[in-house]
Write an enzyme that holds these catalytic residues in place. Structure first.
Site, mmCIF file in Angstrom:
data_model
loop_
_atom_site.group_PDB
_atom_site.id
_atom_site.type_symbol
_atom_site.label_atom_id
_atom_site.label_comp_id
_atom_site.label_asym_id
_atom_site.label_seq_id
_atom_site.Cartn_x
_atom_site.Cartn_y
_atom_site.Cartn_z
ATOM 1 N N SER A 85 0.835 -1.191 0.000
ATOM 2 C CA SER A 85 0.000 0.000 0.000
ATOM 3 C C SER A 85 0.885 1.262 0.000
ATOM 4 C CB SER A 85 -0.970 -0.054 1.191
ATOM 5 O OG SER A 85 -2.050 0.821 1.017
ATOM 6 N N ASP A 190 -9.235 -6.289 -5.141
ATOM 7 C CA ASP A 190 -8.807 -5.150 -4.319
ATOM 8 C C ASP A 190 -9.676 -3.943 -4.646
ATOM 9 O OD1 ASP A 190 -7.508 -3.027 -3.046
ATOM 10 O OD2 ASP A 190 -5.508 -3.796 -3.486
ATOM 11 N N HIS A 218 -7.199 -6.156 -0.817
ATOM 12 C CA HIS A 218 -6.077 -5.272 -0.521
ATOM 13 C C HIS A 218 -5.072 -5.928 0.427
ATOM 14 C CE1 HIS A 218 -4.154 -1.416 -0.827
ATOM 15 N NE2 HIS A 218 -4.153 -1.235 0.483
#
Length: 243
Positions: A85, A190, A218
């Site tokens: 991320s 995601d 995710h």
């Protein structure tokens, strides 16, 4: 946090609000059979407070510099990098800036640029109590308490500021400059990092390969830890695992 006494050192870079344990617990525990696994609470997160977390326009570069300084302090001259991320964005910057030190890079859940749709999606999550899932709140409220809303609101403001000031560019030039082999992972389901972003990395990082986990979201490295850890082991050994 460190685990493992032999093999290539690898630093795991957490995402927004993340800590070593919340973001890379399975990797710290299970990759230590072949790798020297390092992770940390980034500046202003978890146990790395004070200082309070802030989000200047160059906070990704700052996080990358902090990770490089940590590995230097631990005496690791050559190492791998894994970022999730927000940590994936800083990992790209670290690999580009410290090419003499970074041997291999693994990234997932990150992006090289922001779109107007990304900014709208972040804005939709601004109100922690109203918009966050129970799991997300249970992960972060015990760590940040009443400061969580301030921190997240500041992060949302920072992404909007980067979009405006840099035309959405996060790390496009850095990605194209990466010299080490790179593995891009993506969860097909995601909802945060859409498929265009891993495809862009695959097309623009010179020596890169992409693997898509059909059921992954995710947090694919947490939900499918055994599969992801197996891919990381093979990639760090020098095997080609993706397309």
């Amino acid at each position: 946090m460190r685990n493992g006494a032999a093999g290539l050192p690898i630093i795991c870079m957490p995402g927004a609000l993340g800590t070593a344990e919340t973001d890379f617990g399975p990797q710290l525990r299970d990759l230590a059979d072949e790798l020297q696994v390092v992770s940390y609470d980034p500046r202003g997160y978890g146990q790395s407070r004070p200082p309070a977390r802030d989000f200047p326009l160059d906070f990704y570069q700052r996080d990358a510099a902090d990770a490089a300084a940590l590995m230097a302090a631990l005496g690791h001259e050559r190492y791998g990098v894994m970022g999730w991320s927000d940590g994936a964005i800083s990992a790209v910057m670290l690999a580009a800036e410290k090419s003499a030190h970074v041997e291999r890079l693994v990234i997932f859940g990150g992006n090289a640029y922001l779109t107007a749709e990304d900014i709208e999606a972040f804005e939709d999550t601004r109100d922690v109590e109203a918009s966050w899932s129970k799991r997300m709140k249970e992960t972060h409220i015990p760590t940040y308490g009443d400061d969580l809303q301030r921190m997240w609101g500041s992060a949302v403001d920072a992404w909007a500021g980067i979009f405006k000031a840099q035309d959405g560019n996060l790390c496009m030039a850095e990605a194209r400059a990466i010299a080490c082999p790179t593995l891009v992972l993506h969860g097909a389901k995601d909802p945060i990092c859409l498929g265009e972003h891993p495809r862009w990395f695959r097309e623009n990082i010179p020596d890169s390969q992409l693997i898509v986990l059909p059921e992954g979201k995710h947090n694919l490295h947490l939900r499918y830890a055994d599969e992801v850890n197996g891919l990381v082991r093979r990639f760090m050994r020098g095997e080609r695992v993706g397309e």
